[in-house]
Design an enzyme around this catalytic site. Sequence first.
Site, PDB file in Angstrom:
ATOM      1  N   SER A 119      -7.025  20.696   3.803  1.00 31.71           N
ATOM      2  CA  SER A 119      -7.749  21.546   4.750  1.00 31.71           C
ATOM      3  C   SER A 119      -7.959  20.829   6.073  1.00 31.71           C
ATOM      4  CB  SER A 119      -9.139  21.898   4.221  1.00 31.71           C
ATOM      5  OG  SER A 119      -9.048  22.494   2.980  1.00 31.71           O
ATOM      6  N   HIS A 140      -1.259  25.596   3.584  1.00 31.08           N
ATOM      7  CA  HIS A 140      -2.704  25.705   3.410  1.00 31.08           C
ATOM      8  C   HIS A 140      -3.059  27.070   2.834  1.00 31.08           C
ATOM      9  CE1 HIS A 140      -6.983  25.869   5.173  1.00 31.08           C
ATOM     10  NE2 HIS A 140      -6.993  25.107   4.111  1.00 31.08           N
ATOM     11  N   GLU A 152      -1.318  29.276   5.616  1.00 34.13           N
ATOM     12  CA  GLU A 152      -0.927  28.684   6.900  1.00 34.13           C
ATOM     13  C   GLU A 152       0.214  27.708   6.629  1.00 34.13           C
ATOM     14  OE1 GLU A 152      -4.740  28.491   9.781  1.00 34.13           O
ATOM     15  OE2 GLU A 152      -4.992  27.349   7.939  1.00 34.13           O
ATOM     16  N   ASN A 190      -9.600  27.508  10.196  1.00 32.10           N
ATOM     17  CA  ASN A 190     -10.820  26.691  10.234  1.00 32.10           C
ATOM     18  C   ASN A 190     -11.204  26.282  11.650  1.00 32.10           C
ATOM     19  OD1 ASN A 190     -11.535  26.823   7.571  1.00 32.10           O
ATOM     20  ND2 ASN A 190     -10.362  25.033   6.971  1.00 32.10           N
TER      21      ASN A 190
HETATM   22  N1  LIG Z   1     -11.565  24.371  -2.302  1.00 30.89           N
HETATM   23  C1  LIG Z   1     -11.096  25.063  -1.276  1.00 30.89           C
HETATM   24  O1  LIG Z   1     -11.644  26.115  -0.892  1.00 30.89           O
HETATM   25  C2  LIG Z   1      -9.844  24.585  -0.566  1.00 30.89           C
HETATM   26  C3  LIG Z   1      -9.178  25.480   0.295  1.00 30.89           C
HETATM   27  C4  LIG Z   1      -7.994  25.054   0.908  1.00 30.89           C
HETATM   28  C5  LIG Z   1      -7.510  23.770   0.696  1.00 30.89           C
HETATM   29  N2  LIG Z   1      -8.188  22.923  -0.138  1.00 30.89           N
HETATM   30  C6  LIG Z   1      -7.611  21.580  -0.369  1.00 30.89           C
HETATM   31  O2  LIG Z   1      -6.947  21.579  -1.622  1.00 30.89           O
HETATM   32  C7  LIG Z   1      -6.998  20.278  -2.203  1.00 30.89           C
HETATM   33  C8  LIG Z   1      -7.595  20.378  -3.602  1.00 30.89           C
HETATM   34  O3  LIG Z   1      -8.891  20.931  -3.513  1.00 30.89           O
HETATM   35  P1  LIG Z   1      -9.615  21.609  -4.767  1.00 30.89           P
HETATM   36  O4  LIG Z   1     -10.732  22.397  -4.210  1.00 30.89           O
HETATM   37  O5  LIG Z   1      -8.595  22.252  -5.648  1.00 30.89           O
HETATM   38  O6  LIG Z   1     -10.195  20.311  -5.485  1.00 30.89           O
HETATM   39  P2  LIG Z   1     -10.518  20.111  -7.045  1.00 30.89           P
HETATM   40  O7  LIG Z   1     -11.428  18.930  -7.109  1.00 30.89           O
HETATM   41  O8  LIG Z   1     -10.930  21.386  -7.683  1.00 30.89           O
HETATM   42  O9  LIG Z   1      -9.086  19.724  -7.673  1.00 30.89           O
HETATM   43  C9  LIG Z   1      -8.416  18.516  -7.419  1.00 30.89           C
HETATM   44  C10 LIG Z   1      -7.662  18.166  -8.703  1.00 30.89           C
HETATM   45  O10 LIG Z   1      -6.716  17.157  -8.399  1.00 30.89           O
HETATM   46  C11 LIG Z   1      -6.645  16.297  -9.508  1.00 30.89           C
HETATM   47  N3  LIG Z   1      -6.041  15.046  -9.049  1.00 30.89           N
HETATM   48  C12 LIG Z   1      -6.599  14.053  -8.337  1.00 30.89           C
HETATM   49  N4  LIG Z   1      -5.686  13.088  -8.097  1.00 30.89           N
HETATM   50  C13 LIG Z   1      -4.527  13.495  -8.683  1.00 30.89           C
HETATM   51  C14 LIG Z   1      -3.227  12.936  -8.798  1.00 30.89           C
HETATM   52  N5  LIG Z   1      -2.929  11.767  -8.270  1.00 30.89           N
HETATM   53  N6  LIG Z   1      -2.290  13.637  -9.468  1.00 30.89           N
HETATM   54  C15 LIG Z   1      -2.586  14.835 -10.011  1.00 30.89           C
HETATM   55  N7  LIG Z   1      -3.796  15.412  -9.937  1.00 30.89           N
HETATM   56  C16 LIG Z   1      -4.752  14.748  -9.280  1.00 30.89           C
HETATM   57  C17 LIG Z   1      -8.084  16.175  -9.996  1.00 30.89           C
HETATM   58  O11 LIG Z   1      -8.128  15.757 -11.346  1.00 30.89           O
HETATM   59  C18 LIG Z   1      -8.576  17.607  -9.809  1.00 30.89           C
HETATM   60  O12 LIG Z   1      -8.416  18.388 -10.967  1.00 30.89           O
HETATM   61  C19 LIG Z   1      -7.807  19.404  -1.233  1.00 30.89           C
HETATM   62  O13 LIG Z   1      -6.920  18.726  -0.383  1.00 30.89           O
HETATM   63  C20 LIG Z   1      -8.607  20.443  -0.457  1.00 30.89           C
HETATM   64  O14 LIG Z   1      -8.972  20.020   0.834  1.00 30.89           O
HETATM   65  C21 LIG Z   1      -9.338  23.302  -0.788  1.00 30.89           C
END
Ligand SMILES: NC(=O)c1ccc[n+]([C@@H]2O[C@H](COP(=O)([O-])OP(=O)(O)OC[C@H]3O[C@@H](n4cnc5c(N)ncnc54)[C@H](O)[C@@H]3O)[C@@H](O)[C@H]2O)c1
Length: 288
Positions: A119, A140, A152, A190
Amino acid sequence: MAIQKVGVVGCGLMGSGIVQVCAQAGYDVTVREIDDAALAKGLGRIDKFLQGGVDKGKMTAEQKAAVLGKIKGTTKLADLGGCDLVIEAAVENIAAKHEVFAALDAACGPETIYASNTSSLSITEMAAKTKRPARVVGLHFFNPVPLMQLVEVVRTPMTDAAVLAEVDAFAQKLPKTVVSAQDTPGFVVNRLLVPYILDAIRVYEQGLASKEDIDNGMKLGCGHPMGPLTLLDFVGLDTTLYIAEIMFDEFKEPRFAPPPLLKRMVLAGWHGRKSGRGFYDWSSGQPR
Ligand SMILES: NC(=O)c1ccc[n+]([C@@H]2O[C@H](COP(=O)([O-])OP(=O)(O)OC[C@H]3O[C@@H](n4cnc5c(N)ncnc54)[C@H](O)[C@@H]3O)[C@@H](O)[C@H]2O)c1
């Protein structure tokens, strides 16, 4: 060559949604998690979402089974070696992202395209550290991925135009609507949304209106599905603070500066719906 096999790194909130939409669009998907428990949790989330569709009559049990049949879970990053596109959706930490892409460089052929779902972190910074900077983009997605129409597609100064066209075509097949963005903090959505949310906090902080009136104002006056303070509770106050700090650091514009109230609430552990308390009390599941 068109994208056929997709890899996803991380099966959390976003990764599980990305895996699901790719499988529903007919792609073979391999998803990597850090351990069996995290993998089971992520795959369980997909199963639950699809079962909801079956229960509502939106898909048959056979269709659900066919989607799940397209998904392979693993804890080994090397299993993503045969993928045409790998989408990284691991934790929002630049060191962790560099580590993932370095391991992928060792596992994947030179043609594999890398995408990050970040993000707020720089795609250019990630790309520059890989062995294939021209084949790295941002993809994204928005939460919840199966329901939100937008993605995106983010390009860096190094991205190959042909790679961008392939990723655009892939996103449209999911099917998502593509907004093309340059690699700047916040991309397009954003960049507009974060200052709006921060301004809503400032209006409340300065005592200009109650939180309910701020939310109703934007809901009923502007047709938004929810007001900015409710939205903030859904997104997470900690996440919003983190993104605002990155944007302020880059642009140095006051509108991106996190208001003191946001910082205090995060320090207090009031992170929004996920922690039971943000601008509203979520302990009953509903905002109060
Ligand atoms: N939550 C949102 O609304 C949102 C929206 C858009 C983008 N994002 C982005 O998406 C990404 C993930 O966010 P999320 O909300 O899903 O987080 P989350 O914490 O729900 O999930 C992250 C997952 O990644 C796993 N993980 C960590 N390191 C790893 C690795 N080396 N190999 C495999 N798996 C691994 C963790 O165990 C966890 O299950 C981030 O970069 C975040 O900025 C989040």
